[in-house]
Design a protein around this motif. Sequence first.
Motif, mmCIF file in Angstrom:
data_model
loop_
_atom_site.group_PDB
_atom_site.id
_atom_site.type_symbol
_atom_site.label_atom_id
_atom_site.label_comp_id
_atom_site.label_asym_id
_atom_site.label_seq_id
_atom_site.Cartn_x
_atom_site.Cartn_y
_atom_site.Cartn_z
ATOM 1 N N LYS A 264 0.815 -1.220 0.000
ATOM 2 C CA LYS A 264 0.000 0.000 0.000
ATOM 3 C C LYS A 264 0.844 1.264 0.000
ATOM 4 C CE LYS A 264 -4.192 -1.489 0.001
ATOM 5 N NZ LYS A 264 -5.083 -1.198 -1.101
ATOM 6 N N ASN A 265 1.874 1.288 0.820
ATOM 7 C CA ASN A 265 2.687 2.489 0.951
ATOM 8 C C ASN A 265 4.130 2.081 1.178
ATOM 9 O OD1 ASN A 265 3.385 5.176 1.201
ATOM 10 N ND2 ASN A 265 2.912 5.262 3.380
ATOM 11 N N ILE A 266 5.024 2.767 0.509
ATOM 12 C CA ILE A 266 6.451 2.487 0.701
ATOM 13 C C ILE A 266 7.224 3.796 0.719
ATOM 14 C CG2 ILE A 266 6.816 2.131 -1.740
ATOM 15 C CD1 ILE A 266 8.810 -0.112 -0.033
ATOM 16 N N GLU A 267 8.151 3.876 1.642
ATOM 17 C CA GLU A 267 8.997 5.057 1.736
ATOM 18 C C GLU A 267 10.422 4.591 1.985
ATOM 19 O OE1 GLU A 267 9.280 8.732 4.778
ATOM 20 O OE2 GLU A 267 7.260 8.248 4.081
ATOM 21 N N CYS A 268 11.310 4.992 1.111
ATOM 22 C CA CYS A 268 12.734 4.685 1.274
ATOM 23 C C CYS A 268 13.477 6.004 1.352
ATOM 24 C CB CYS A 268 13.258 3.869 0.095
ATOM 25 S SG CYS A 268 12.871 2.127 0.185
ATOM 26 N N SER A 269 14.007 6.311 2.525
ATOM 27 C CA SER A 269 14.735 7.563 2.706
ATOM 28 C C SER A 269 16.197 7.257 2.997
ATOM 29 C CB SER A 269 14.115 8.372 3.838
ATOM 30 O OG SER A 269 14.095 7.607 5.021
ATOM 31 N N ARG A 270 17.041 8.227 2.747
ATOM 32 C CA ARG A 270 18.456 8.043 3.046
ATOM 33 C C ARG A 270 18.636 7.864 4.548
ATOM 34 N NH1 ARG A 270 21.859 8.229 -0.395
ATOM 35 N NH2 ARG A 270 23.747 9.364 -0.013
ATOM 36 N N ALA A 271 19.403 6.871 4.905
ATOM 37 C CA ALA A 271 19.645 6.588 6.312
ATOM 38 C C ALA A 271 20.547 7.664 6.906
ATOM 39 C CB ALA A 271 20.288 5.212 6.463
ATOM 40 N N PRO A 272 20.168 8.226 8.062
ATOM 41 C CA PRO A 272 21.016 9.257 8.691
ATOM 42 C C PRO A 272 22.289 8.655 9.289
ATOM 43 C CG PRO A 272 19.117 8.776 10.053
ATOM 44 C CD PRO A 272 18.953 7.974 8.790
ATOM 45 N N VAL A 273 23.328 9.452 9.341
ATOM 46 C CA VAL A 273 24.608 9.025 9.908
ATOM 47 C C VAL A 273 24.556 9.177 11.417
ATOM 48 C CG1 VAL A 273 27.087 9.527 9.994
ATOM 49 C CG2 VAL A 273 25.849 9.706 7.829
ATOM 50 N N ILE A 274 25.092 8.198 12.118
ATOM 51 C CA ILE A 274 25.208 8.272 13.580
ATOM 52 C C ILE A 274 26.307 9.280 13.897
ATOM 53 C CG2 ILE A 274 25.785 7.003 15.677
ATOM 54 C CD1 ILE A 274 24.837 4.471 14.243
ATOM 55 N N SER A 275 26.007 10.261 14.708
ATOM 56 C CA SER A 275 26.957 11.343 14.965
ATOM 57 C C SER A 275 27.927 11.042 16.105
ATOM 58 C CB SER A 275 26.202 12.636 15.260
ATOM 59 O OG SER A 275 25.378 12.461 16.389
ATOM 60 N N GLY A 276 27.754 9.969 16.824
ATOM 61 C CA GLY A 276 28.619 9.657 17.953
ATOM 62 C C GLY A 276 30.068 9.452 17.557
ATOM 63 N N SER A 277 30.322 9.025 16.313
ATOM 64 C CA SER A 277 31.691 8.793 15.876
ATOM 65 C C SER A 277 32.473 10.094 15.781
ATOM 66 C CB SER A 277 31.697 8.067 14.540
ATOM 67 O OG SER A 277 31.034 8.853 13.580
ATOM 68 N N PHE A 278 31.780 11.219 15.591
ATOM 69 C CA PHE A 278 32.451 12.503 15.518
ATOM 70 C C PHE A 278 33.195 12.794 16.828
ATOM 71 C CE2 PHE A 278 32.417 17.046 16.505
ATOM 72 C CZ PHE A 278 33.249 17.500 15.492
ATOM 73 N N PHE A 279 32.559 12.519 17.950
ATOM 74 C CA PHE A 279 33.183 12.789 19.247
ATOM 75 C C PHE A 279 34.373 11.867 19.488
ATOM 76 C CE2 PHE A 279 28.779 14.258 19.767
ATOM 77 C CZ PHE A 279 29.064 15.598 19.950
#
Length: 123
Positions: free
Chosen positions: A95-110
């Motif tokens: 019925k419905n499908i949404e594929c969005s770009r996966a966000p990056v985990i920001s913890g690696s920045f620290f």
Amino acid sequence: MKTFLGLLLLSVLLISGSSLECDTCMAQANDCTGKKQPCSSGQDRCLDALTVFTMDAPSPSKITSRVKSCFTKIECEKLKPGSSVNFGMVGAVLKNIECSRAPVISGSFFLALSSFLFLKLLW
């Protein structure tokens, strides 16, 4: 030279330490909630799909299912809203499908930043 080496290490840690994450859950309902999970290598999309299953026997019924997971761009491109599959007495319609770009985990920045600062203390 020290600054260059520090920046090089920082960029390597940022690249290797970053990963993608998506909500993951599955439920026989219109929606579901779950935890954010890191995606496997190559999975760069977050899938959110609503499917309706229909069964003909012994009595007609419908079951709605929601799935949220990590997916690949290629897999997402194959899925089209309204597409259906028939398994004999059971049919499924997407019925419905949404594929969005996966966000990056920001913890690696620290982690990278703290490594960079540690290097500055050593030099």
